[in-house]
Design an enzyme around this catalytic site. Structure first.
Site, PDB file in Angstrom:
ATOM      1  N   LYS A 209     -30.898 -48.239 -40.308  1.00 45.45           N
ATOM      2  CA  LYS A 209     -29.499 -47.964 -39.975  1.00 45.45           C
ATOM      3  C   LYS A 209     -29.273 -46.459 -39.881  1.00 45.45           C
ATOM      4  O   LYS A 209     -28.707 -45.957 -38.924  1.00 45.45           O
ATOM      5  CB  LYS A 209     -28.590 -48.598 -41.032  1.00 45.45           C
ATOM      6  CG  LYS A 209     -27.122 -48.336 -40.806  1.00 45.45           C
ATOM      7  CD  LYS A 209     -26.261 -49.053 -41.832  1.00 45.45           C
ATOM      8  CE  LYS A 209     -24.810 -48.600 -41.682  1.00 45.45           C
ATOM      9  NZ  LYS A 209     -23.914 -49.237 -42.650  1.00 45.45           N
ATOM     10  N   GLU A 215     -39.002 -43.877 -46.749  1.00 45.96           N
ATOM     11  CA  GLU A 215     -40.110 -44.826 -46.569  1.00 45.96           C
ATOM     12  C   GLU A 215     -40.315 -45.140 -45.094  1.00 45.96           C
ATOM     13  O   GLU A 215     -41.437 -45.129 -44.573  1.00 45.96           O
ATOM     14  CB  GLU A 215     -39.807 -46.143 -47.315  1.00 45.96           C
ATOM     15  CG  GLU A 215     -39.823 -46.040 -48.818  1.00 45.96           C
ATOM     16  CD  GLU A 215     -38.478 -45.657 -49.411  1.00 45.96           C
ATOM     17  OE1 GLU A 215     -37.656 -45.019 -48.715  1.00 45.96           O
ATOM     18  OE2 GLU A 215     -38.249 -45.982 -50.592  1.00 45.96           O
ATOM     19  N   GLY A 270     -26.202 -52.493 -44.424  1.00 47.35           N
ATOM     20  CA  GLY A 270     -27.637 -52.776 -44.283  1.00 47.35           C
ATOM     21  C   GLY A 270     -27.989 -54.205 -44.690  1.00 47.35           C
ATOM     22  O   GLY A 270     -28.718 -54.908 -43.988  1.00 47.35           O
ATOM     23  N   ARG A 271     -27.454 -54.650 -45.811  1.00 46.65           N
ATOM     24  CA  ARG A 271     -27.817 -55.980 -46.314  1.00 46.65           C
ATOM     25  C   ARG A 271     -27.074 -57.089 -45.590  1.00 46.65           C
ATOM     26  O   ARG A 271     -27.239 -58.267 -45.913  1.00 46.65           O
ATOM     27  CB  ARG A 271     -27.582 -56.046 -47.823  1.00 46.65           C
ATOM     28  CG  ARG A 271     -26.190 -55.623 -48.272  1.00 46.65           C
ATOM     29  CD  ARG A 271     -26.140 -55.395 -49.774  1.00 46.65           C
ATOM     30  NE  ARG A 271     -24.865 -54.858 -50.237  1.00 46.65           N
ATOM     31  CZ  ARG A 271     -24.544 -53.558 -50.261  1.00 46.65           C
ATOM     32  NH1 ARG A 271     -25.407 -52.665 -49.785  1.00 46.65           N
ATOM     33  NH2 ARG A 271     -23.380 -53.161 -50.724  1.00 46.65           N
ATOM     34  N   GLU A 356     -27.180 -55.684 -54.727  1.00 47.99           N
ATOM     35  CA  GLU A 356     -26.712 -54.394 -54.219  1.00 47.99           C
ATOM     36  C   GLU A 356     -25.206 -54.466 -53.952  1.00 47.99           C
ATOM     37  O   GLU A 356     -24.490 -53.476 -54.092  1.00 47.99           O
ATOM     38  CB  GLU A 356     -27.476 -53.999 -52.946  1.00 47.99           C
ATOM     39  CG  GLU A 356     -27.465 -52.500 -52.704  1.00 47.99           C
ATOM     40  CD  GLU A 356     -28.416 -52.053 -51.601  1.00 47.99           C
ATOM     41  OE1 GLU A 356     -28.223 -52.490 -50.451  1.00 47.99           O
ATOM     42  OE2 GLU A 356     -29.314 -51.251 -51.871  1.00 47.99           O
ATOM     43  N   HIS A 387     -44.467 -74.912 -61.888  1.00 51.33           N
ATOM     44  CA  HIS A 387     -45.720 -74.771 -62.633  1.00 51.33           C
ATOM     45  C   HIS A 387     -45.853 -73.385 -63.238  1.00 51.33           C
ATOM     46  O   HIS A 387     -46.925 -73.002 -63.680  1.00 51.33           O
ATOM     47  CB  HIS A 387     -46.895 -75.085 -61.713  1.00 51.33           C
ATOM     48  CG  HIS A 387     -46.805 -76.478 -61.172  1.00 51.33           C
ATOM     49  ND1 HIS A 387     -47.297 -77.568 -61.845  1.00 51.33           N
ATOM     50  CD2 HIS A 387     -46.184 -76.959 -60.065  1.00 51.33           C
ATOM     51  CE1 HIS A 387     -47.026 -78.660 -61.153  1.00 51.33           C
ATOM     52  NE2 HIS A 387     -46.339 -78.317 -60.072  1.00 51.33           N
ATOM     53  N   LYS A 507     -33.256 -41.427 -55.336  1.00 47.98           N
ATOM     54  CA  LYS A 507     -33.743 -40.816 -54.090  1.00 47.98           C
ATOM     55  C   LYS A 507     -33.744 -39.299 -54.215  1.00 47.98           C
ATOM     56  O   LYS A 507     -34.684 -38.624 -53.803  1.00 47.98           O
ATOM     57  CB  LYS A 507     -32.841 -41.207 -52.906  1.00 47.98           C
ATOM     58  CG  LYS A 507     -32.912 -42.654 -52.501  1.00 47.98           C
ATOM     59  CD  LYS A 507     -32.046 -42.872 -51.262  1.00 47.98           C
ATOM     60  CE  LYS A 507     -31.894 -44.334 -50.941  1.00 47.98           C
ATOM     61  NZ  LYS A 507     -30.969 -44.601 -49.848  1.00 47.98           N
TER      62      LYS A 507
HETATM   63  O1  LIG Z   1     -31.608 -49.096 -42.779  1.00 40.44           O
HETATM   64  P1  LIG Z   1     -31.766 -47.867 -43.597  1.00 40.44           P
HETATM   65  O2  LIG Z   1     -30.743 -46.827 -43.300  1.00 40.44           O
HETATM   66  O3  LIG Z   1     -33.173 -47.316 -43.447  1.00 40.44           O
HETATM   67  O4  LIG Z   1     -31.580 -48.248 -45.099  1.00 40.44           O
HETATM   68  C1  LIG Z   1     -32.435 -49.108 -45.763  1.00 40.44           C
HETATM   69  C2  LIG Z   1     -31.932 -49.462 -47.150  1.00 40.44           C
HETATM   70  O5  LIG Z   1     -32.004 -48.329 -47.977  1.00 40.44           O
HETATM   71  C3  LIG Z   1     -30.976 -47.913 -48.825  1.00 40.44           C
HETATM   72  O6  LIG Z   1     -31.548 -47.342 -49.958  1.00 40.44           O
HETATM   73  C4  LIG Z   1     -29.923 -48.892 -49.217  1.00 40.44           C
HETATM   74  O7  LIG Z   1     -29.860 -49.089 -50.597  1.00 40.44           O
HETATM   75  C5  LIG Z   1     -30.036 -50.228 -48.533  1.00 40.44           C
HETATM   76  O8  LIG Z   1     -28.752 -50.781 -48.496  1.00 40.44           O
HETATM   77  C6  LIG Z   1     -30.560 -50.100 -47.133  1.00 40.44           C
HETATM   78  O9  LIG Z   1     -30.627 -51.375 -46.550  1.00 40.44           O
END
Ligand SMILES: O=P(O)(O)OC[C@H]1O[C@H](O)[C@H](O)[C@@H](O)[C@@H]1O
Length: 545
Positions: A209, A215, A270-271, A356, A387, A507
């Site tokens: 987003k 990462e 994002g979620r 979240e 199990h 972060k």
């Molecule tokens: O889609 P992006 O901007 O890369 O974000 C990826 C993810 O990282 C963040 O740390 C948020 O906590 C998430 O809500 C998000 O989905």
């Protein structure tokens, strides 16, 4: 929308606290004996999804009070405000419009006076045209080869939904193609995902987003290197990379042609984004028609949430039951147990969606909450979990409400095993609720010395979500069911379910520590004693073999 009044100030909350004292020791055996019809009555259904909530520690009075709580906390008003495009994400000043992603053409949803529905459909069309080209072999790689591998690079909401949906809907996917998902900044994730792929046949879908996530940017840079090294030209990037993002500028800077970018908007969290452009890998896998069916499932649940009467409203009921155990019984977790191997990443998907969203310690006014907010979500597919951890569910000292999810029809042609699978789901829900008493065990001839160990108390509540079949439509409806349940919970607690400030500190600290790990000269460390020592030990030993 809930005003500045706190969740536990309203009359229904107080009445529920009193009611809890009356009901907390009542066994589900008793509730079913007193009310044999509850197994048919305490159910609700929409679009092929049937919810049996009769095995919850509730009576009609509990339900009445929970529905009153929803009313007093303004769930319906806040829901309507969300669907209207009001900026209910107060801390970020944003609308919350994942529901616009599945709105039909012709619906009007205004954000700052601008109708966003045509924008959504424009992107969907561009995605569909691209997915058609990739699936049909019309989009060729740099060396003229057909794309056979799609690697989604993304994390959090830009990863969990796509991976979960791909696994869930694999039987509907193009089996001639390979789909992989790289999320972790651990280089092993990239290596494992690509080690057997031909770069000339591989398309990287960089999903972010913000297009700034450490990462994802790191893995995307590694992917570019891997590709350019193998194909021998920077020009290869144009045919092998597409971006899914809201940040056009950063996409361009990274070197991806913005013609190969599929956009979305800040009003998609994002979620909550697996049905936005973030779903491109899903669409390539299951095709434009499959994706359309998935959106129709989301939409059907949206409509249901908007229009079904409260006492038959699935997301509302699910959300209220979550509040009931979380805040009155003090249950700290909920287990999500899909009896479907294809749904194995659904619990992980719901972890982000719920934790979240509702893992918050202040209310919308910025005051500390004085009630418990979001529960811990966890789970594994059945029958595997049976199990491993079900022992604790049955005989442990903790109350773990469970959501069982099963399907009437199998996905697999190995259909005769489906009855076995579902027998286990029904049996587990039954055993958790009703247990086995010492008397029953004695009657069965249990050796007396073993009896105390074999007794299962029961009275462990569960929901059973029984859907007809795992299809794109059903998956969309199930995800929307939980989205709106999360919304319901967040509204009751009066929190902002759509921000995630808590993830920032880690972060920032990582950015500070990176140069301390990479510096060749010994850096001065100014953390706490533990962090300093760990960094020092890592620096000293990382090259030791
Ligand atoms: O889609 P992006 O901007 O890369 O974000 C990826 C993810 O990282 C963040 O740390 C948020 O906590 C998430 O809500 C998000 O989905």
């Amino acid at each position: 929308m809930a005003d500045s009044q706190r969740a536990n100030d309203v009359a229904a909350w107080k009445a529920l606290a009193t009611h809890y004292q009356q009901i907390k020791d009542v066994h589900l055996r008793q509730l079913f004996a007193d009310d044999p019809g509850r197994g048919e009555r305490l159910t609700a259904e929409t679009g092929g999804i049937y919810l049996d909530y009769s095995k919850n520690r509730i009576t009609d009075e509990t339900l009445r009070l929970l529905l009153q709580l929803a009313q007093e906390r303004g769930v319906a008003q806040r829901r309507d405000a969300m669907f209207r495009g009001e900026k209910i994400n107060l801390t970020e000043g944003r609308a919350v419009l994942h529901v616009a992603l599945r709105a039909p053409l012709g619906a009007r949803i205004l954000v700052d006076g601008h109708d966003v529905v045509p924008d959504v459909h424009q992107v969907l069309q561009a995605m569909a045209a691209f997915a058609d080209r990739v699936r049909g072999g019309a989009w060729l790689g740099h060396t003229g080869k057909r794309i056979r591998n799609v690697v989604n690079i993304g994390i959090g909401g830009s990863y969990l939904g796509p991976e979960m949906a791909y696994l869930a809907l694999r039987p509907f996917s193009d089996r001639s193609m390979t789909f992989r998902f790289v999320s972790n900044v651990d280089g092993a994730d990239f290596t494992e995902a690509t080690h057997d792929l031909d770069p000339g046949e591989t398309l990287f879908v960089v999903a972010s987003k913000t297009f700034t996530t450490l990462e994802t940017m790191t893995n995307a840079a590694t992917a570019r290197q891997w590709l350019v090294h193998a194909l021998g030209s920077d020009a290869a990037v144009a045919r092998h990379f597409v971006a899914l993002s809201t940040n056009t500028e950063a996409v361009g800077k990274f070197g991806i042609d913005t013609d190969n970018m599929f956009g979305f908007w800040d009003w998609v969290g994002g979620r909550y984004s697996m049905d936005s452009a973030i779903g491109l890998s899903t669409m390539i896998a299951i095709g434009r028609d499959g994706f359309r069916d998935m959106l129709a499932g989301f939409r059907a649940m949206d409509e249901h949430f908007l229009t079904a009467p409260p006492e038959r409203n699935l997301p509302l009921l699910l959300g209220l039951l979550t509040v009931w155990y979380n805040d009155f019984f003090g249950a700290e977790t909920i287990a999500v147990l899909p009896y479907s191997s294809n749904m194995r990443r659904f619990p992980a998907y719901l972890q982000q969606l719920q934790m979240e969203s509702n893992g918050k310690h202040v209310d919308l006014q910025g005051h500390s909450v004085d009630v418990q907010t979001g529960p811990i979500i966890w789970g594994e597919p059945g029958t595997d979990g049976q199990h491993s951890f079900y022992q604790l569910l049955h005989q442990g000292t903790k109350l773990v409400p469970c959501d069982f999810i099963g399907f009437c029809r199998p996905l697999s042609p190995v259909a005769h095993q489906h009855d076995l699978l579902m027998a286990n789901l029904f049996a587990q829900a039954e055993a958790l609720a009703f247990g086995k008493t010492a008397q029953e065990l004695a009657a069965e001839g249990s050796p007396p010395f073993q009896t105390p160990f074999r007794v299962t108390e029961g009275n462990r509540p569960s929901n059973v979500i029984l859907a007809d079949e795992l299809t794109p439509f059903t998956l969309g409806a199930l995800v929307a069911l939980y989205e709106h349940s999360v919304f319901t919970q967040g509204t009751i607690w009066g929190i902002d379910s759509f921000d995630q400030w808590g993830v920032e500190l880690g972060k920032v600290l990582a950015q500070r520590i990176i140069p301390e790990l990479t510096a060749s000269a010994q850096p001065a460390l100014h953390h706490d004693g533990s962090t300093n020592t760990l960094i020092q030990r890592f620096r000293d030993r990382r090259r030791a073999r």
